[in-house]
Design an enzyme around this catalytic site. Structure first.
Site, PDB file in Angstrom:
ATOM      1  N   GLY A  31       0.773  -1.196   0.172  1.00 26.95           N
ATOM      2  CA  GLY A  31      -0.019  -0.034  -0.091  1.00 26.95           C
ATOM      3  C   GLY A  31       0.670   1.086   0.201  1.00 26.95           C
ATOM      4  N   LEU A  33       0.359   3.628  -2.035  1.00 21.80           N
ATOM      5  CA  LEU A  33       0.686   3.353  -3.613  1.00 21.80           C
ATOM      6  C   LEU A  33       1.274   4.813  -4.172  1.00 21.80           C
ATOM      7  CD1 LEU A  33      -2.230   1.075  -4.690  1.00 21.80           C
ATOM      8  CD2 LEU A  33      -0.066   0.506  -3.674  1.00 21.80           C
ATOM      9  N   HIS A  34       2.464   4.491  -4.889  1.00 23.20           N
ATOM     10  CA  HIS A  34       3.045   5.435  -5.817  1.00 23.20           C
ATOM     11  C   HIS A  34       2.960   5.134  -7.228  1.00 23.20           C
ATOM     12  CE1 HIS A  34       6.499   3.215  -5.435  1.00 23.20           C
ATOM     13  NE2 HIS A  34       6.490   2.873  -4.099  1.00 23.20           N
ATOM     14  N   GLU A  35       3.839   5.964  -8.128  1.00 20.18           N
ATOM     15  CA  GLU A  35       4.013   5.728  -9.416  1.00 20.18           C
ATOM     16  C   GLU A  35       4.485   4.605  -9.633  1.00 20.18           C
ATOM     17  OE1 GLU A  35       2.560   7.209 -12.027  1.00 20.18           O
ATOM     18  OE2 GLU A  35       1.419   8.418 -10.771  1.00 20.18           O
ATOM     19  N   HIS A  37       4.453   1.643  -8.009  1.00 13.33           N
ATOM     20  CA  HIS A  37       3.238   0.571  -7.805  1.00 13.33           C
ATOM     21  C   HIS A  37       2.326   0.689  -9.076  1.00 13.33           C
ATOM     22  CE1 HIS A  37       4.069   1.157  -3.376  1.00 13.33           C
ATOM     23  NE2 HIS A  37       4.233  -0.168  -3.504  1.00 13.33           N
ATOM     24  N   GLN A  61       7.352  -9.654   7.587  1.00 11.76           N
ATOM     25  CA  GLN A  61       8.708  -9.356   6.992  1.00 11.76           C
ATOM     26  C   GLN A  61       9.310  -7.980   7.747  1.00 11.76           C
ATOM     27  OE1 GLN A  61       6.673  -8.365   3.188  1.00 11.76           O
ATOM     28  NE2 GLN A  61       7.959  -6.591   3.033  1.00 11.76           N
ATOM     29  N   SER A 185       9.399   5.426  -3.410  1.00 11.05           N
ATOM     30  CA  SER A 185       9.130   4.438  -2.402  1.00 11.05           C
ATOM     31  C   SER A 185       8.138   4.662  -1.460  1.00 11.05           C
ATOM     32  CB  SER A 185      10.373   4.131  -1.919  1.00 11.05           C
ATOM     33  OG  SER A 185      10.512   3.548  -0.646  1.00 11.05           O
ATOM     34  N   SER A 186       7.283   4.050  -0.724  1.00 11.43           N
ATOM     35  CA  SER A 186       6.352   4.358   0.233  1.00 11.43           C
ATOM     36  C   SER A 186       7.272   4.935   1.334  1.00 11.43           C
ATOM     37  CB  SER A 186       5.716   3.167   0.758  1.00 11.43           C
ATOM     38  OG  SER A 186       5.179   2.374  -0.417  1.00 11.43           O
ATOM     39  N   ARG A 187       8.466   4.422   1.629  1.00  8.17           N
ATOM     40  CA  ARG A 187       9.219   5.123   2.752  1.00  8.17           C
ATOM     41  C   ARG A 187       9.773   6.469   2.362  1.00  8.17           C
ATOM     42  NH1 ARG A 187      10.663  -0.732   3.620  1.00  8.17           N
ATOM     43  NH2 ARG A 187      10.109  -1.319   5.665  1.00  8.17           N
TER      44      ARG A 187
END
Ligand code: AMP
Length: 280
Positions: A31, A33-35, A37, A61, A185-187
């Site tokens: 989730g 979500l970015h470009e 994904h 994980q 990145s989500s991070r």
């Protein structure tokens, strides 16, 4: 677009889609979500008749001191993006649905997952392979699409699928980058403006490595030294590893053979752990 939370419902729906001859393409995500994904969703749409996106922040994980609790969760936004992109089904199970009380079975790849991120995150890939196999069993995909940004994850999942005869083709999409070169990145949402300015040094360092190879350098030691030096110029950046590996076996290389190797970097930007890689 259908939104399914129940594992049983997802599985019976996938089985009936398959029996009616539909090709299922899965994009597993956590989730936010970015470009990056969304580019994988586009690939999935080319590969399958029905696109399933799973959105599940997988606790197995994350290590005990990692960012599971604060990992960004933006379900409503994500659903909107999936709708706009033409996704057919979002599978969004709860943790209890995937790992109920008493859960005790794990899948562990034992070679490719040992180095690179496996050194500092010893249980990470066990969590990844376990959740991927569960997602594959629940969504029955003909194709599953992963991003090259997580190169070791790609190699480990491919190996798990080959070793366990999983009837799913693994397709790898290229790394999507922002205009400044940084891999999406989500991070990245954790980064302040000043941290981000320094974090861009990671993709700059990859570019330096690629340019060295393009100008004829073949010594891995020289390339790793140059990349490490560039990163060391940024005080918020602490290198975890800089390695050149075969992109399938993840074995360390001593000499560059253009076309089959990746230079992989993991580094802290203050408290945020970032990874990136480039094909040499
Ligand atoms: P995550 O939600 O971070 O677990 O990522 C889900 C999938 O998206 C994984 O296959 C990642 O490799 C992929 N992905 C993440 N960032 C990017 C990116 N910048 N470009 C392409 N794929 C990505």
């Amino acid at each position: 677009m259908q939104i399914i939370h129940s594992a049983n419902e997802m599985q019976s729906h996938a089985i009936s889609l398959r029996s009616s001859g539909r090709l299922i393409a899965l994009v597993p995500t956590m989730g936010c979500l970015h470009e990056g994904h969304l580019s994988l969703i586009d690939i999935a749409k080319e590969k399958g008749d029905k696109v399933i996106v799973s959105i599940f922040v997988n606790p197995t994980q994350f290590g005990p001191s990692e960012d599971y609790d604060k990992y960004p969760r933006e379900l409503e936004n994500d659903l909107e993006k999936c709708r706009e992109r033409g996704v057919d089904i979002v599978f969004n199970p709860t943790v209890d649905e995937m790992f109920p009380q008493g859960y005790s079975t794990y899948v562990k790849e034992e070679q490719l997952s040992a180095g690179l991120c496996g050194v500092s995150r010893p249980y990470h890939f066990r969590g990844v392979t376990t959740v991927c196999l569960k997602l594959f069993n629940l969504t029955r995909p003909d194709v599953a699409v992963f991003g090259r940004k997580d190169a070791q994850q790609c190699a480990v999942v491919k190996k798990m699928v080959a070793d366990l005869n999983v009837p799913t083709e693994i397709v790898i999409g290229p790394t999507l980058r922002d205009a400044d070169g940084m891999a999406t990145s989500s991070r990245n949402v954790y980064l302040s403006d000043s941290q981000r300015v320094e974090a861009v040094s990671i993709s700059q360092a990859l570019k330096i490595a690629k340019d060295m190879v393009d100008s004829g350098t073949r010594s891995v030691d020289r390339i790793v030294a140059e990349v490490t030096h560039h990163l060391s110029l940024h005080r918020r950046i602490r290198v975890i590893y800089v390695s050149v590996v075969d992109r399938d076996s993840m074995e360390l290389a001593r000499t560059v053979e253009p076309g089959r190797q990746l230079l992989c970097v993991a580094a802290w930007a203050d408290q945020t752990r970032l990874i990136d890689n480039v094909e040499l």
